[in-house]
Design a protein around this motif. Structure first.
Motif, PDB file in Angstrom:
ATOM      1  N   ALA A  58       0.864  -1.181   0.000  1.00 39.14           N
ATOM      2  CA  ALA A  58       0.000   0.000   0.000  1.00 39.14           C
ATOM      3  C   ALA A  58       0.900   1.231   0.000  1.00 39.14           C
ATOM      4  O   ALA A  58       2.021   1.190   0.522  1.00 39.14           O
ATOM      5  N   PHE A  59       0.424   2.302  -0.595  1.00 35.84           N
ATOM      6  CA  PHE A  59       1.230   3.532  -0.580  1.00 35.84           C
ATOM      7  C   PHE A  59       0.325   4.756  -0.632  1.00 35.84           C
ATOM      8  O   PHE A  59      -0.839   4.681  -1.046  1.00 35.84           O
ATOM      9  N   ARG A  75       6.919  11.115  -6.057  1.00 31.35           N
ATOM     10  CA  ARG A  75       6.248  10.123  -6.891  1.00 31.35           C
ATOM     11  C   ARG A  75       6.434   8.745  -6.262  1.00 31.35           C
ATOM     12  O   ARG A  75       7.473   8.468  -5.659  1.00 31.35           O
ATOM     13  N   VAL A  76       5.442   7.872  -6.437  1.00 36.35           N
ATOM     14  CA  VAL A  76       5.491   6.534  -5.851  1.00 36.35           C
ATOM     15  C   VAL A  76       4.718   5.569  -6.750  1.00 36.35           C
ATOM     16  O   VAL A  76       3.711   5.948  -7.361  1.00 36.35           O
ATOM     17  N   ALA A  77       5.196   4.321  -6.835  1.00 36.28           N
ATOM     18  CA  ALA A  77       4.501   3.330  -7.657  1.00 36.28           C
ATOM     19  C   ALA A  77       4.939   1.923  -7.276  1.00 36.28           C
ATOM     20  O   ALA A  77       5.986   1.726  -6.651  1.00 36.28           O
ATOM     21  N   LYS A  78       4.116   0.952  -7.679  1.00 36.58           N
ATOM     22  CA  LYS A  78       4.452  -0.464  -7.536  1.00 36.58           C
ATOM     23  C   LYS A  78       4.148  -1.164  -8.853  1.00 36.58           C
ATOM     24  O   LYS A  78       3.147  -0.850  -9.513  1.00 36.58           O
ATOM     25  N   VAL A 118      10.033   4.848  -4.805  1.00 40.38           N
ATOM     26  CA  VAL A 118       9.672   6.174  -4.299  1.00 40.38           C
ATOM     27  C   VAL A 118      10.728   7.161  -4.774  1.00 40.38           C
ATOM     28  O   VAL A 118      11.929   6.884  -4.715  1.00 40.38           O
ATOM     29  N   ALA A 119      10.292   8.311  -5.269  1.00 37.23           N
ATOM     30  CA  ALA A 119      11.204   9.354  -5.737  1.00 37.23           C
ATOM     31  C   ALA A 119      10.761  10.700  -5.180  1.00 37.23           C
ATOM     32  O   ALA A 119       9.564  10.976  -5.081  1.00 37.23           O
ATOM     33  N   ASP A 120      11.727  11.521  -4.822  1.00 35.51           N
ATOM     34  CA  ASP A 120      11.477  12.857  -4.264  1.00 35.51           C
ATOM     35  C   ASP A 120      12.175  13.873  -5.159  1.00 35.51           C
ATOM     36  O   ASP A 120      13.398  14.011  -5.134  1.00 35.51           O
ATOM     37  N   ALA A 174      11.948   9.170 -13.514  1.00 33.14           N
ATOM     38  CA  ALA A 174      12.544   8.052 -12.782  1.00 33.14           C
ATOM     39  C   ALA A 174      11.550   6.909 -12.595  1.00 33.14           C
ATOM     40  O   ALA A 174      11.855   5.743 -12.868  1.00 33.14           O
ATOM     41  N   ILE A 175      10.353   7.245 -12.135  1.00 35.01           N
ATOM     42  CA  ILE A 175       9.336   6.220 -11.877  1.00 35.01           C
ATOM     43  C   ILE A 175       8.919   5.511 -13.164  1.00 35.01           C
ATOM     44  O   ILE A 175       8.876   4.273 -13.238  1.00 35.01           O
TER      45      ILE A 175
END
Length: 246
Positions: free
Chosen positions: A4-5, A19-22, A34-36, A51-52
């Motif tokens: 979960a995110f 940014r966030v993904a699976k 996860v990228a900031d 990146a993501i």
């Protein structure tokens, strides 16, 4: 594997550059990332997005099949993303200086391979023990390692947001890549510094050790960071080995 995110703009920013993904490959392995974005007006959000998307696209088309392959794959991917961000930054003056941190994990049956560059973090919760498995690439962390600052002084330092490594900063992007055991019941937390600058390790451990669903844990951690002021974007991702509930 359950994941979960959640990502939140925080209370003081006008834009969310996290940014966030699976991703789950046809072959079976899963990728969490996860990228900031850094650079503010220089489109850090675009660097994080590159990146993501790049990592996810390449993972879905040709996922690594084992831990050794995943280690080399992640190192190559970070350098490739770095090249893409540097190339993109030359297209417009408003893109110059953009960059991003990255923390990514590739999961296997009883292990996880984690790559990080910058100060976004990874933690593993095993039983009731929470361990930080990434090392911050930051100025204050270098000062702590050299004995020039205590960890308490580093947490209060006005220089704590200065990072020494990131994607898009220089031609070479050197990520740390390590493999860790990841057994039944273990939890992996990937997060940006919008969480860890405000919510300490003890507080994080208390949330992860609760019986709440993963989505509720993500929500609680973000609420805690916002309650503490929420000066930055906050992103958390939690994966649990063989977790039955989301």
């Amino acid at each position: 594997m359950r994941t979960a995110f959640q990502s939140n703009i925080g209370r003081q920013r006008s834009q969310n550059q996290d940014r966030v993904a699976k991703f789950t490959s046809e072959q079976g392995p899963q990728l969490a990332v996860v990228a900031d974005g850094i650079g503010g007006n220089q489109r850090g959000d675009l660097a994080a997005e590159i990146a993501i998307k790049s990592l996810g696209r390449d993972f879905m088309s040709d996922a690594p099949s084992d831990e050794n392959e995943a280690s080399s794959w992640l190192s190559v991917q970070v350098q490739s993303i770095n090249n893409q961000v540097l190339k993109k930054s030359k297209e417009k003056s408003s893109y110059r200086g953009m960059g991003t941190t990255l923390v990514a994990a590739v999961f296997f049956e009883e292990s996880v391979v984690v790559a990080n560059i910058g100060d976004s973090r990874g933690y593993i919760m095993h039983g009731d023990m929470l361990t930080q498995i990434t090392i911050d690439h930051s100025l204050v962390n270098e000062l702590v390692k050299n004995g020039d600052l205590t960890e308490q002084e580093a947490a209060r330092s006005p220089q704590k947001n200065i990072i020494t490594r990131a994607i898009g900063i220089s031609p070479s992007a050197n990520a740390d890549v390590n493999r860790f055991p990841f057994k039944n019941g273990d939890q992996l937390l990937l997060c940006t510094d919008g969480l860890t600058n405000l919510v300490n390790k003890t507080q994080i451990s208390q949330v992860l050790s609760s019986n709440k669903k993963l989505t509720k844990k993500c929500n609680q951690l973000i609420k805690m960071a916002n309650k503490a002021g929420g000066p930055d974007n906050i992103t958390v991702l939690i994966s649990q080995q063989d977790q039955e509930r989301l």
